[in-house]
Design a protein around this motif. Structure first.
Motif, mmCIF file in Angstrom:
data_model
loop_
_atom_site.group_PDB
_atom_site.id
_atom_site.type_symbol
_atom_site.label_atom_id
_atom_site.label_comp_id
_atom_site.label_asym_id
_atom_site.label_seq_id
_atom_site.Cartn_x
_atom_site.Cartn_y
_atom_site.Cartn_z
ATOM 1 N N GLY A 77 62.835 -22.338 -59.267
ATOM 2 C CA GLY A 77 62.158 -21.392 -58.465
ATOM 3 C C GLY A 77 60.818 -21.601 -57.810
ATOM 4 N N HIS A 78 60.534 -22.873 -57.878
ATOM 5 C CA HIS A 78 59.335 -23.408 -57.271
ATOM 6 C C HIS A 78 59.596 -24.291 -56.145
ATOM 7 C CE1 HIS A 78 56.853 -21.520 -60.062
ATOM 8 N NE2 HIS A 78 57.640 -22.013 -61.183
ATOM 9 N N GLY A 79 58.722 -24.504 -55.305
ATOM 10 C CA GLY A 79 58.745 -25.434 -54.370
ATOM 11 C C GLY A 79 59.460 -25.124 -52.833
ATOM 12 N N LEU A 80 59.496 -23.833 -52.595
ATOM 13 C CA LEU A 80 60.044 -23.379 -51.427
ATOM 14 C C LEU A 80 59.024 -22.994 -50.298
ATOM 15 C CD1 LEU A 80 63.021 -21.517 -52.831
ATOM 16 C CD2 LEU A 80 63.152 -23.794 -51.830
ATOM 17 N N GLY A 81 58.033 -22.243 -50.936
ATOM 18 C CA GLY A 81 56.907 -21.690 -49.995
ATOM 19 C C GLY A 81 56.365 -22.247 -48.956
ATOM 20 N N LEU A 82 55.952 -23.457 -49.143
ATOM 21 C CA LEU A 82 55.382 -24.246 -47.981
ATOM 22 C C LEU A 82 56.167 -24.761 -47.160
ATOM 23 C CD1 LEU A 82 52.472 -26.291 -50.187
ATOM 24 C CD2 LEU A 82 52.242 -24.460 -48.415
ATOM 25 N N SER A 83 57.515 -25.196 -47.742
ATOM 26 C CA SER A 83 58.609 -25.411 -46.661
ATOM 27 C C SER A 83 58.947 -24.500 -45.848
ATOM 28 C CB SER A 83 59.839 -26.146 -47.679
ATOM 29 O OG SER A 83 60.997 -26.231 -46.810
ATOM 30 N N ILE A 84 58.881 -23.209 -46.442
ATOM 31 C CA ILE A 84 59.226 -22.082 -45.035
ATOM 32 C C ILE A 84 58.047 -21.920 -44.462
ATOM 33 C CG2 ILE A 84 59.293 -19.664 -45.258
ATOM 34 C CD1 ILE A 84 61.071 -19.825 -48.008
ATOM 35 N N VAL A 85 56.693 -22.021 -44.870
ATOM 36 C CA VAL A 85 55.639 -21.978 -43.713
ATOM 37 C C VAL A 85 55.695 -23.220 -42.865
ATOM 38 C CG1 VAL A 85 53.161 -22.457 -43.712
ATOM 39 C CG2 VAL A 85 54.166 -21.042 -45.464
ATOM 40 N N LYS A 86 56.306 -24.429 -43.282
ATOM 41 C CA LYS A 86 56.309 -25.482 -42.400
ATOM 42 C C LYS A 86 57.288 -25.263 -41.267
ATOM 43 C CE LYS A 86 57.712 -30.354 -41.717
ATOM 44 N NZ LYS A 86 58.304 -31.417 -42.425
ATOM 45 N N GLY A 87 58.542 -24.465 -41.393
ATOM 46 C CA GLY A 87 59.426 -24.206 -40.555
ATOM 47 C C GLY A 87 59.145 -23.308 -39.653
ATOM 48 N N ILE A 88 58.230 -22.106 -40.082
ATOM 49 C CA ILE A 88 57.719 -21.017 -39.082
ATOM 50 C C ILE A 88 56.657 -21.868 -38.166
ATOM 51 C CG2 ILE A 88 56.231 -19.034 -39.000
ATOM 52 C CD1 ILE A 88 57.734 -18.308 -41.917
ATOM 53 N N VAL A 89 55.731 -22.651 -38.810
ATOM 54 C CA VAL A 89 54.723 -23.239 -38.028
ATOM 55 C C VAL A 89 55.476 -23.992 -36.921
ATOM 56 C CG1 VAL A 89 52.979 -24.930 -37.957
ATOM 57 C CG2 VAL A 89 52.787 -22.920 -39.586
ATOM 58 N N LYS A 90 56.565 -25.061 -37.233
ATOM 59 C CA LYS A 90 56.967 -25.922 -36.521
ATOM 60 C C LYS A 90 57.630 -24.921 -35.138
ATOM 61 C CE LYS A 90 60.452 -29.398 -36.054
ATOM 62 N NZ LYS A 90 61.457 -30.254 -36.816
ATOM 63 N N LYS A 91 58.181 -23.918 -35.613
ATOM 64 C CA LYS A 91 59.093 -22.916 -34.752
ATOM 65 C C LYS A 91 58.196 -22.351 -33.686
ATOM 66 C CE LYS A 91 61.749 -18.709 -34.285
ATOM 67 N NZ LYS A 91 62.373 -17.696 -35.160
ATOM 68 N N TYR A 92 56.930 -22.155 -33.805
ATOM 69 C CA TYR A 92 55.768 -21.547 -33.004
ATOM 70 C C TYR A 92 54.808 -22.820 -32.401
ATOM 71 C CZ TYR A 92 57.772 -17.080 -34.137
ATOM 72 O OH TYR A 92 58.735 -16.192 -34.352
ATOM 73 N N ASN A 93 55.175 -24.074 -32.753
ATOM 74 C CA ASN A 93 54.558 -24.967 -32.100
ATOM 75 C C ASN A 93 53.228 -24.943 -32.371
ATOM 76 O OD1 ASN A 93 56.467 -26.439 -30.465
ATOM 77 N ND2 ASN A 93 56.082 -24.688 -29.131
ATOM 78 N N GLY A 94 52.780 -24.545 -33.982
ATOM 79 C CA GLY A 94 51.599 -24.467 -34.571
ATOM 80 C C GLY A 94 51.053 -25.894 -35.112
ATOM 81 N N GLN A 95 49.982 -25.766 -36.074
ATOM 82 C CA GLN A 95 49.710 -26.991 -36.746
ATOM 83 C C GLN A 95 49.192 -26.569 -38.019
ATOM 84 O OE1 GLN A 95 46.298 -28.671 -34.510
ATOM 85 N NE2 GLN A 95 47.663 -29.448 -32.932
ATOM 86 N N ILE A 96 49.440 -27.317 -38.935
ATOM 87 C CA ILE A 96 48.772 -27.272 -40.593
ATOM 88 C C ILE A 96 47.806 -28.423 -40.904
ATOM 89 C CG2 ILE A 96 49.582 -27.167 -43.008
ATOM 90 C CD1 ILE A 96 52.393 -26.524 -41.938
ATOM 91 N N SER A 97 46.703 -27.756 -41.323
ATOM 92 C CA SER A 97 45.810 -28.912 -41.912
ATOM 93 C C SER A 97 45.666 -28.581 -43.366
ATOM 94 C CB SER A 97 44.387 -28.501 -41.325
ATOM 95 O OG SER A 97 44.290 -28.528 -39.629
ATOM 96 N N VAL A 98 45.587 -29.745 -44.198
ATOM 97 C CA VAL A 98 45.421 -29.780 -45.574
ATOM 98 C C VAL A 98 44.185 -30.505 -46.020
ATOM 99 C CG1 VAL A 98 46.344 -30.437 -47.595
ATOM 100 C CG2 VAL A 98 47.889 -29.653 -45.679
#
Length: 55
Positions: free
Chosen positions: A14-35
């Motif tokens: 039940g863990h490890g899905l949230g950031l993968s989903i965020v990555k997909g949304i950001v990629k779809k809208y040509n965004g960027q993720i900074s860590v």
């Protein structure tokens, strides 16, 4: 950390899905993720992981 099912928790189910989903949304809208890995300024034993999303 952005791959599906990646988690730092000992209980894997039940863990490890949230950031993968965020990555997909950001990629779809040509965004960027900074860590950034930071340490609390007053007590060095508290660590934070800051994630910034820009779409």
């Amino acid at each position: 950390m952005f791959t599906k099912k990646y988690t730092s928790k000992t209980e894997k189910d039940g863990h490890g899905l949230g950031l993968s989903i965020v990555k997909g949304i950001v990629k779809k809208y040509n965004g960027q993720i900074s860590v950034e890995n930071t340490t609390h300024t007053e007590t060095s034993d508290i660590r934070y992981l800051s994630i910034e999303v820009e779409i």
